[in-house]
Design a protein around this motif. Structure first.
Motif, PDB file in Angstrom:
ATOM      1  N   ASP A  32       0.830  -1.209   0.000  1.00 44.35           N
ATOM      2  CA  ASP A  32       0.000   0.000   0.000  1.00 44.35           C
ATOM      3  C   ASP A  32       0.861   1.254   0.000  1.00 44.35           C
ATOM      4  O   ASP A  32       0.579   2.213  -0.719  1.00 44.35           O
ATOM      5  N   LEU A  61      -7.964   8.068  -2.680  1.00 47.38           N
ATOM      6  CA  LEU A  61      -9.106   7.220  -2.351  1.00 47.38           C
ATOM      7  C   LEU A  61     -10.136   7.237  -3.477  1.00 47.38           C
ATOM      8  O   LEU A  61     -10.708   6.197  -3.815  1.00 47.38           O
ATOM      9  N   LEU A  64      -8.907   5.132  -6.337  1.00 43.72           N
ATOM     10  CA  LEU A  64      -9.052   3.696  -6.088  1.00 43.72           C
ATOM     11  C   LEU A  64     -10.465   3.189  -6.353  1.00 43.72           C
ATOM     12  O   LEU A  64     -10.650   1.996  -6.598  1.00 43.72           O
ATOM     13  N   ASP A  65     -11.452   4.076  -6.309  1.00 46.32           N
ATOM     14  CA  ASP A  65     -12.834   3.648  -6.547  1.00 46.32           C
ATOM     15  C   ASP A  65     -13.000   2.948  -7.890  1.00 46.32           C
ATOM     16  O   ASP A  65     -13.834   2.051  -8.018  1.00 46.32           O
ATOM     17  N   GLY A  68     -12.906  -0.707  -7.482  1.00 42.00           N
ATOM     18  CA  GLY A  68     -13.779  -1.275  -6.460  1.00 42.00           C
ATOM     19  C   GLY A  68     -14.671  -2.382  -6.985  1.00 42.00           C
ATOM     20  O   GLY A  68     -14.913  -2.511  -8.188  1.00 42.00           O
ATOM     21  N   LYS A  69     -15.201  -3.162  -6.054  1.00 41.02           N
ATOM     22  CA  LYS A  69     -16.064  -4.291  -6.398  1.00 41.02           C
ATOM     23  C   LYS A  69     -17.393  -4.234  -5.662  1.00 41.02           C
ATOM     24  O   LYS A  69     -18.178  -5.170  -5.722  1.00 41.02           O
ATOM     25  N   THR A  70     -17.647  -3.128  -4.964  1.00 41.32           N
ATOM     26  CA  THR A  70     -18.871  -2.990  -4.184  1.00 41.32           C
ATOM     27  C   THR A  70     -19.855  -2.101  -4.930  1.00 41.32           C
ATOM     28  O   THR A  70     -19.549  -0.936  -5.221  1.00 41.32           O
ATOM     29  N   ARG A  94     -17.621   0.661  -6.335  1.00 38.86           N
ATOM     30  CA  ARG A  94     -16.746   1.493  -5.513  1.00 38.86           C
ATOM     31  C   ARG A  94     -15.946   0.600  -4.573  1.00 38.86           C
ATOM     32  O   ARG A  94     -16.269  -0.565  -4.372  1.00 38.86           O
ATOM     33  N   GLN A  95     -14.939   1.205  -3.950  1.00 40.37           N
ATOM     34  CA  GLN A  95     -14.226   0.514  -2.887  1.00 40.37           C
ATOM     35  C   GLN A  95     -15.154   0.438  -1.684  1.00 40.37           C
ATOM     36  O   GLN A  95     -15.835   1.400  -1.361  1.00 40.37           O
ATOM     37  N   TRP A  97     -16.279   0.495   2.164  1.00 43.14           N
ATOM     38  CA  TRP A  97     -15.822   1.314   3.282  1.00 43.14           C
ATOM     39  C   TRP A  97     -14.787   0.572   4.120  1.00 43.14           C
ATOM     40  O   TRP A  97     -13.761   1.144   4.492  1.00 43.14           O
ATOM     41  N   SER A  99     -12.653  -1.677   3.353  1.00 38.13           N
ATOM     42  CA  SER A  99     -11.359  -1.740   2.667  1.00 38.13           C
ATOM     43  C   SER A  99     -10.622  -0.408   2.771  1.00 38.13           C
ATOM     44  O   SER A  99      -9.416  -0.368   3.016  1.00 38.13           O
ATOM     45  N   LEU A 100     -11.363   0.681   2.588  1.00 42.49           N
ATOM     46  CA  LEU A 100     -10.738   2.007   2.690  1.00 42.49           C
ATOM     47  C   LEU A 100     -10.267   2.286   4.107  1.00 42.49           C
ATOM     48  O   LEU A 100      -9.182   2.829   4.315  1.00 42.49           O
TER      49      LEU A 100
END
Length: 168
Positions: A32, A61, A64-65, A68-70, A94-95, A97, A99-100
């Protein structure tokens, strides 16, 4: 002369076992940290970590969205607020929450381990905490799952257990 130039010296006092590999958490934290530093280098103009602010963290952040897989339903979506929608929709991925939140925790630790002071840690600012809270609440509303603050259990024996088990 040794052929192992550039490598760490061997621990001659041990049984010859290789050093233990880093934990999963330490490996992820290093990945990361390297990813974030690469992100800063790719900015125009590049940003040095010592000049990084919460603005760059927020931009990272949001960047990174795209990976995302959400599924996060938008307010105009027919499935907004439904925990288990019956059909697919065009809402963005999106990513998550969680995970973030974990990512920020690892980056916060890595920043300080790499010489940054806790007072100037861009991952530990009020702005970042507020952003994570907004993401958490927004994703919960989009899925129809309200997040309620859990009451702290009292330390009076089983009374606290009864209080915490009744809030589902």
């Amino acid at each position: 002369m040794s052929l192992d130039r550039g490598k760490e010296p061997a621990n001659h006092g041990s049984s010859g076992d290789p050093p233990p590999s880093p934990s999963r958490y330490e490996s992820q934290k290093r990945r990361d940290w390297n990813t974030f530093r690469q992100y800063l280098r790719n900015q125009s103009p590049p940003v040095h970590i010592s000049h990084c602010s919460s603005n760059q963290v927020l931009e990272f952040l949001r960047y990174l969205d795209q990976f995302g897989k959400t599924k996060v339903h938008l307010q105009g979506c027919f499935f907004y607020g439904q925990p288990e929608p019956p059909a697919p929709c065009a809402c963005p991925l999106r990513q998550a929450w969680g995970s973030l939140d974990s990512l920020i925790g690892r980056l916060r630790a890595a920043y300080e381990e790499n010489g940054g002071s806790p007072e100037s840690n861009p991952f530990a600012t009020r702005v970042i905490r507020a952003h994570l809270r907004e993401v958490k609440e927004g994703q919960a509303r989009a899925r129809g799952i309200p997040y309620k603050k859990k009451k702290k259990a009292t330390t009076k024996g089983s009374a606290g257990e009864a209080d915490s088990s009744s809030s589902t």
